[in-house]
Design an enzyme around this catalytic site. Structure first.
Site, PDB file in Angstrom:
ATOM      1  N   GLU A  46       0.770  -1.159  -0.150  1.00  0.00           N
ATOM      2  CA  GLU A  46       0.055  -0.007   0.134  1.00  0.00           C
ATOM      3  C   GLU A  46       0.908   1.360   0.060  1.00  0.00           C
ATOM      4  O   GLU A  46       1.917   1.456   0.681  1.00  0.00           O
ATOM      5  CB  GLU A  46      -0.693  -0.064   1.480  1.00  0.00           C
ATOM      6  N   ASN A 106      -6.895   6.223  -2.030  1.00  0.00           N
ATOM      7  CA  ASN A 106      -5.982   5.504  -1.283  1.00  0.00           C
ATOM      8  C   ASN A 106      -6.125   4.272  -2.321  1.00  0.00           C
ATOM      9  O   ASN A 106      -6.990   3.434  -2.192  1.00  0.00           O
ATOM     10  CB  ASN A 106      -5.921   4.858  -0.068  1.00  0.00           C
ATOM     11  N   LYS A 123      -9.421   1.987  -2.263  1.00  0.00           N
ATOM     12  CA  LYS A 123      -9.477   1.543  -0.653  1.00  0.00           C
ATOM     13  C   LYS A 123     -11.139   1.977   0.077  1.00  0.00           C
ATOM     14  O   LYS A 123     -11.278   2.924   0.068  1.00  0.00           O
ATOM     15  CB  LYS A 123      -8.675   2.087   0.358  1.00  0.00           C
ATOM     16  N   GLU A 142      -6.086   8.653   7.789  1.00  0.00           N
ATOM     17  CA  GLU A 142      -6.637   8.391   6.610  1.00  0.00           C
ATOM     18  C   GLU A 142      -7.842   9.063   6.315  1.00  0.00           C
ATOM     19  O   GLU A 142      -8.334   9.212   5.038  1.00  0.00           O
ATOM     20  CB  GLU A 142      -6.642   6.581   6.341  1.00  0.00           C
ATOM     21  N   CYS A 168      -4.818  -3.177   2.902  1.00  0.00           N
ATOM     22  CA  CYS A 168      -4.469  -2.893   4.257  1.00  0.00           C
ATOM     23  C   CYS A 168      -5.682  -3.372   5.318  1.00  0.00           C
ATOM     24  O   CYS A 168      -6.101  -4.411   5.365  1.00  0.00           O
ATOM     25  CB  CYS A 168      -3.832  -1.933   4.686  1.00  0.00           C
ATOM     26  N   ASN A 193       0.298  -1.028   5.432  1.00  0.00           N
ATOM     27  CA  ASN A 193       1.339  -0.165   6.363  1.00  0.00           C
ATOM     28  C   ASN A 193       0.722  -0.366   7.684  1.00  0.00           C
ATOM     29  O   ASN A 193      -0.357   0.199   7.986  1.00  0.00           O
ATOM     30  CB  ASN A 193       1.090   1.301   5.796  1.00  0.00           C
TER      31      ASN A 193
HETATM   32  N1  CDT Z   1      -2.897   1.480   6.441  1.00  0.00           N
HETATM   33  C1  CDT Z   1      -3.873   0.935   7.218  1.00  0.00           C
HETATM   34  O1  CDT Z   1      -5.019   0.524   6.953  1.00  0.00           O
HETATM   35  N2  CDT Z   1      -3.461   0.309   8.592  1.00  0.00           N
HETATM   36  C2  CDT Z   1      -4.467  -0.109   9.528  1.00  0.00           C
HETATM   37  C3  CDT Z   1      -4.164   0.187  10.970  1.00  0.00           C
HETATM   38  C4  CDT Z   1      -5.230   0.700  11.278  1.00  0.00           C
HETATM   39  S1  CDT Z   1      -4.870   1.464  12.817  1.00  0.00           S
HETATM   40  C5  CDT Z   1      -5.737   2.792  12.862  1.00  0.00           C
HETATM   41  C6  CDT Z   1      -4.483  -1.988   9.332  1.00  0.00           C
HETATM   42  O2  CDT Z   1      -5.571  -2.280   9.554  1.00  0.00           O
HETATM   43  O3  CDT Z   1      -3.334  -2.364   9.579  1.00  0.00           O
END
Ligand code: CDT
Length: 306
Positions: A46, A106, A123, A142, A168, A193
């Site tokens: 991502e 995204n 996303k 985000e 993600c 990420n």
């Molecule tokens: N980038 C991303 O979607 N990260 C999320 C972390 C969420 S914490 C606010 C994940 O689901 O890994």
């Protein structure tokens, strides 16, 4: 094509000061390695071209927009597309997309082995928050910088294999997988990420975070009889740690390849798409076994109601 050698191309940390060009060089290095390993498809994380900028609170929209791509490919990424075409390797990677209408997503794209974009995903399950949150150890903005994707969970026939994408946080939602499963998906690609630390619960620990990621991907793969590739951006970005744990998962839900580091690292697996057929024809033969008369709440409500 039914048998794909797939590479999960994990990227290590990208600092705020790193240029797109320097990241694309790293991505091409992994692509060259993938070519030596006979890969047909390489999946990157991502927001692969930059640091995970949603951790930074910004008020100036012009500054926010510096993290976005106005076209794809563009000058910075064209060398990656060219190299992929030279190697006859399909690629998928994520980036922040600014549309001509000024919309922010995204996004991830998928190419065929000729370097032509054959699929795009924006996303849908955006995590985090809109305003600066003093309760968190660090920000996850985000919901401030992106709008929810408007393309649904579409699948794409890429040279005879049905492929779909997620990004993600989407991996944690069974709906993501099932909507693609209902289109007969055979390969789900996703990048992530994921901070190594839970900003709202420091005690959680890396082990649990890796477990939840793997649990989500292996369950999604098994329950929809599909291959899955989940690829991290990992390492410490300007002091903020992101976890690794990139995996390739077979249609029985078993991990067949896994990264070991938190740096740039390629792992590969030979993925026979016909292996999806057994699950799709037996326990997860949706046409025979689904009971949609009992699933209404899935699409009619968000929060818990009794
Ligand atoms: N980038 C991303 O979607 N990260 C999320 C972390 C969420 S914490 C606010 C994940 O689901 O890994």
């Amino acid at each position: 094509m039914r048998e794909w050698v797939i590479g999960a191309a994990q990227l290590g940390a990208i600092q705020k000061s790193d240029s797109r060009e320097s990241v694309v060089e790293r991505m091409m290095g992994l692509l060259d390695q993938a070519a030596e390993n006979g890969c047909d498809l390489v999946v990157y994380p991502e927001l692969a071209l930059t640091t995970f900028f949603p951790r930074w609170y910004m008020e100036d929209q012009a500054e926010v927009d510096t993290w976005f791509e106005r076209e794809m490919p563009n000058a910075a990424t064209q060398p990656l597309f060219d190299r992929a075409r030279e190697h006859q390797i399909a690629i998928s990677f994520g980036y922040a997309e600014l549309t001509p209408e000024g919309r922010h997503f995204n996004t991830s794209i998928l190419t065929n082995r000729q370097g032509e974009i054959v699929g795009k995903y924006r996303k849908i399950h955006l995590p985090g928050h809109v305003e600066f949150d003093t309760e968190r150890d660090f920000q996850h903005l985000e919901k401030r910088y992106f709008e929810p994707g408007d393309l649904g969970f579409e699948t794409f026939d890429n040279e005879g294999t049905i492929m779909g994408m997620a990004i993600c946080n989407d991996r944690r939602w069974p709906e993501t997988w099932r909507v693609m499963g209902l289109q007969g998906v055979e390969l789900v690609m996703l990048g992530y990420n994921t901070p190594s630390i839970n900003a709202q619960n420091r005690g959680e620990g890396l082990e649990k975070r890796l477990y939840h990621s793997e649990l989500s991907v292996t369950a999604g793969a098994y329950q929809n009889a599909t291959w899955a590739v989940a690829v991290a951006k990992a390492g410490v970005e300007d002091g903020f740690p992101l976890m690794g744990g990139s995996i390739i998962v077979d249609p029985d839900g078993f991990v067949v390849a896994r990264t070991e580091s938190e740096g740039d690292e390629l792992v590969t697996a030979t993925c026979d798409m016909d292996r999806c057929q057994f699950g799709k024809k037996t326990i997860f033969d949706f046409a025979r076994h689904r009971r949609i008369e009992h699933y209404g709440r899935i699409t009619s409500q968000t929060g818990v109601e009794r």
